[in-house]
Scaffold this active site. Structure first.
Site, mmCIF file in Angstrom:
data_model
loop_
_atom_site.group_PDB
_atom_site.id
_atom_site.type_symbol
_atom_site.label_atom_id
_atom_site.label_comp_id
_atom_site.label_asym_id
_atom_site.label_seq_id
_atom_site.Cartn_x
_atom_site.Cartn_y
_atom_site.Cartn_z
ATOM 1 N N HIS A 76 0.840 -1.204 0.000
ATOM 2 C CA HIS A 76 0.000 0.000 0.000
ATOM 3 C C HIS A 76 0.873 1.250 0.000
ATOM 4 O O HIS A 76 1.890 1.297 0.703
ATOM 5 C CB HIS A 76 -0.964 0.015 1.186
ATOM 6 C CG HIS A 76 -0.323 0.060 2.542
ATOM 7 N ND1 HIS A 76 0.009 1.247 3.169
ATOM 8 C CD2 HIS A 76 0.052 -0.916 3.399
ATOM 9 C CE1 HIS A 76 0.541 0.987 4.354
ATOM 10 N NE2 HIS A 76 0.591 -0.319 4.513
ATOM 11 N N ASP A 78 -0.605 4.274 0.629
ATOM 12 C CA ASP A 78 -1.181 5.273 1.534
ATOM 13 C C ASP A 78 -0.467 5.188 2.887
ATOM 14 O O ASP A 78 0.122 4.163 3.234
ATOM 15 C CB ASP A 78 -2.700 5.101 1.697
ATOM 16 C CG ASP A 78 -3.092 3.757 2.298
ATOM 17 O OD1 ASP A 78 -2.459 2.740 1.965
ATOM 18 O OD2 ASP A 78 -4.036 3.722 3.119
ATOM 19 N N ASP A 109 6.435 1.809 6.772
ATOM 20 C CA ASP A 109 5.079 1.273 6.557
ATOM 21 C C ASP A 109 4.367 2.080 5.480
ATOM 22 O O ASP A 109 3.689 3.032 5.797
ATOM 23 C CB ASP A 109 4.311 1.307 7.877
ATOM 24 C CG ASP A 109 2.932 0.706 7.766
ATOM 25 O OD1 ASP A 109 2.652 0.031 6.769
ATOM 26 O OD2 ASP A 109 2.118 0.945 8.671
ATOM 27 N N GLU A 148 -5.263 1.122 2.638
ATOM 28 C CA GLU A 148 -4.982 0.088 3.625
ATOM 29 C C GLU A 148 -5.074 0.628 5.041
ATOM 30 O O GLU A 148 -5.555 -0.025 5.943
ATOM 31 C CB GLU A 148 -3.579 -0.499 3.399
ATOM 32 C CG GLU A 148 -3.345 -1.848 4.085
ATOM 33 C CD GLU A 148 -2.875 -1.749 5.529
ATOM 34 O OE1 GLU A 148 -2.969 -2.740 6.255
ATOM 35 O OE2 GLU A 148 -2.433 -0.668 5.942
ATOM 36 N N GLU A 149 -4.617 1.868 5.235
ATOM 37 C CA GLU A 149 -4.488 2.393 6.597
ATOM 38 C C GLU A 149 -5.818 2.819 7.214
ATOM 39 O O GLU A 149 -5.930 2.936 8.428
ATOM 40 C CB GLU A 149 -3.509 3.575 6.617
ATOM 41 C CG GLU A 149 -2.081 3.203 6.280
ATOM 42 C CD GLU A 149 -1.392 2.382 7.383
ATOM 43 O OE1 GLU A 149 -2.061 1.981 8.344
ATOM 44 O OE2 GLU A 149 -0.180 2.142 7.240
ATOM 45 N N HIS A 366 4.114 4.489 12.109
ATOM 46 C CA HIS A 366 3.029 5.345 12.624
ATOM 47 C C HIS A 366 3.530 6.360 13.660
ATOM 48 O O HIS A 366 2.733 7.091 14.238
ATOM 49 C CB HIS A 366 1.872 4.523 13.222
ATOM 50 C CG HIS A 366 1.166 3.662 12.218
ATOM 51 N ND1 HIS A 366 -0.131 3.228 12.379
ATOM 52 C CD2 HIS A 366 1.561 3.176 11.020
ATOM 53 C CE1 HIS A 366 -0.485 2.485 11.339
ATOM 54 N NE2 HIS A 366 0.540 2.436 10.500
HETATM 55 ZN ZN LIG Z 1 1.213 -1.057 6.425
#
Ligand SMILES: [Zn+2]
Length: 393
Positions: A76, A78, A109, A148-149, A366
């Site tokens: 992903h 995003d 990520d 995805e997030e 994150h």
């Molecule tokens: Zn991820």
């Protein structure tokens, strides 16, 4: 060098990080990949999916070769929001490198992971006459979503349905989510537990605390039920999974007073479950235990939340052996095959083909100052390259 961009993993990762693609925005991220993959001869599809009440989301599918075996790299582009941007050492979307670390939202990520897979595939193709195999067999593809997030409804699920409807068949998938805990090479995720949330309601009769005989207090009753449901194990683990467990996350009566017995109490809980259960069997089991604990006296019920997080596992075998060997060759470490942690899009991919997750180290994902080691980005590229060498050998 291809026009419009360098093809090494660090350059691709920086180009991706500089697109502020906080879900649902694409901000040019998929365009970076489209350009590189088209130049390498991939058939590239840009797909926008949407449904009422949700934002339209950009996705990308690219494939080279038309015959099996077919390996797909999923991911992903995003990212989650940066949080307080002034707290970052370098701009959240700057892609700065300092002291051997690449900074930016998505470095780990998982724009970093995507960059490694794209760079590895481009290097592999450049060394093999531009084709997965010289005899014309073999296919490599990328399944990349921008959803995805957040709620994950206009991403991988729809992309896989679209691919299936046009006859795409995947033999194996590598998802480049940050699977490693402390060191590159320590962990491959071969499965994930399922997740199911619910709310337990207990009905009583509201009344004055001075006259409890005229009321029915749901507070002690919900406490009894919470203890009953928490204490009895759901199982003792399976070959690939730790034990399932149920955790209560809140208890509430919404009562601002101290002289009123409340009429209702509720408690929220979440269950992370292994491959000994399905969502349906799990709900049945919990409801049976609730009925037993409540007896005829306590009026209790559960409202289940809709969930698309089912359990999956890719059984250890030839494909996981191949990945383990490639990782061991590049890092000197023998990764553990793990099923711990939260959910990912692998749960959707697992319905189509065996999937493993292997990417960067998850420590800063994150967070403020999300960053990936430049050396790890280079090593991960080498690992993916060795996976390709072995896959098509
Ligand atoms: Zn991820």
């Amino acid at each position: 060098m291809l026009c419009g961009g360098m093809t090494d993993a660090i350059s691709i990762a920086r180009d991706l990080i500089r697109c502020p693609s906080v879900t649902p925005a694409d901000a040019g991220a998929l365009g970076v990949l489209e350009k590189l993959l088209k130049a390498a001869g991939f058939d590239v599809h840009r797909l926008s999916f949407g449904e009422p009440g949700t934002a339209d989301i950009e996705n990308l599918y690219a494939r080279i070769g038309s015959l099996p075996p077919h390996i797909t790299f999923a991911g992903h582009t995003d990212v989650v929001p940066p949080g307080d941007e002034s707290a970052w050492t370098h701009g959240a979307f700057s892609g700065e490198i300092e002291d051997g670390f690449l900074y930016g939202r998505g470095a780990v990520d998982m724009k970093g992971g995507i960059a490694c897979s794209v760079a590895a595939v481009l290097q592999y193709l450049a060394g093999h006459g531009g084709k997965p195999r010289e005899d014309g067999t073999g296919s490599i593809s990328f399944l990349i979503t921008g959803d995805e997030e957040d709620i994950s409804v206009n991403g991988t699920i729809k992309l896989l349905q679209w691919a299936a409807s046009r006859g795409e068949k995947f033999d194996h998938c590598v998802l480049g989510e940050p699977s490693n805990v402390e060191t590159l090479g320590d962990c491959i995720k071969i499965g994930r537990r399922g997740s199911q949330s619910g709310t337990l309601y207990v009905d009583g009769i509201q009344g004055h605390v001075a006259y409890p005989n005229r009321a029915a207090n749901p507070v002690p009753d919900i406490a009894r039920l919470i203890v009953a449901l928490s204490e009895e194990p759901l199982d003792h683990g399976s070959a690939q999974f730790q034990a399932s467990h149920l955790e209560f996350t809140s208890v509430d009566v919404g009562n601002p007073t101290s002289n009123v017995i409340p009429g209702q109490a509720r408690a929220k809980f979440n269950i992370r479950f292994n491959d000994l259960h399905t969502q349906a069997t799990l709900r049945d089991l919990i409801e049976q235990r609730l009925a037993k604990a409540a007896g005829n006296r306590i009026r209790a019920r559960i409202v289940w939340e809709p969930s698309n997080s089912n359990v999956f596992v890719t059984k250890p075998g030839a494909f996981t052996d191949l990945a383990v060997a490639a990782i061991e060759e590049a890092t000197g470490r023998r990764p553990e095959l793990s099923t711990s942690g939260g959910t990912s899009d692998a749960r959707f991919i697992a319905s189509y083909c065996p999937v493993i997750e292997f990417g960067l180290i998850g420590q800063t994902m994150h967070q403020i100052d999300e960053r990936a080691s430049v050396a790890d980005i280079e090593r991960l590229t080498k690992i993916y390259r060795r996976i390709l060498d072995r896959y098509f050998a």
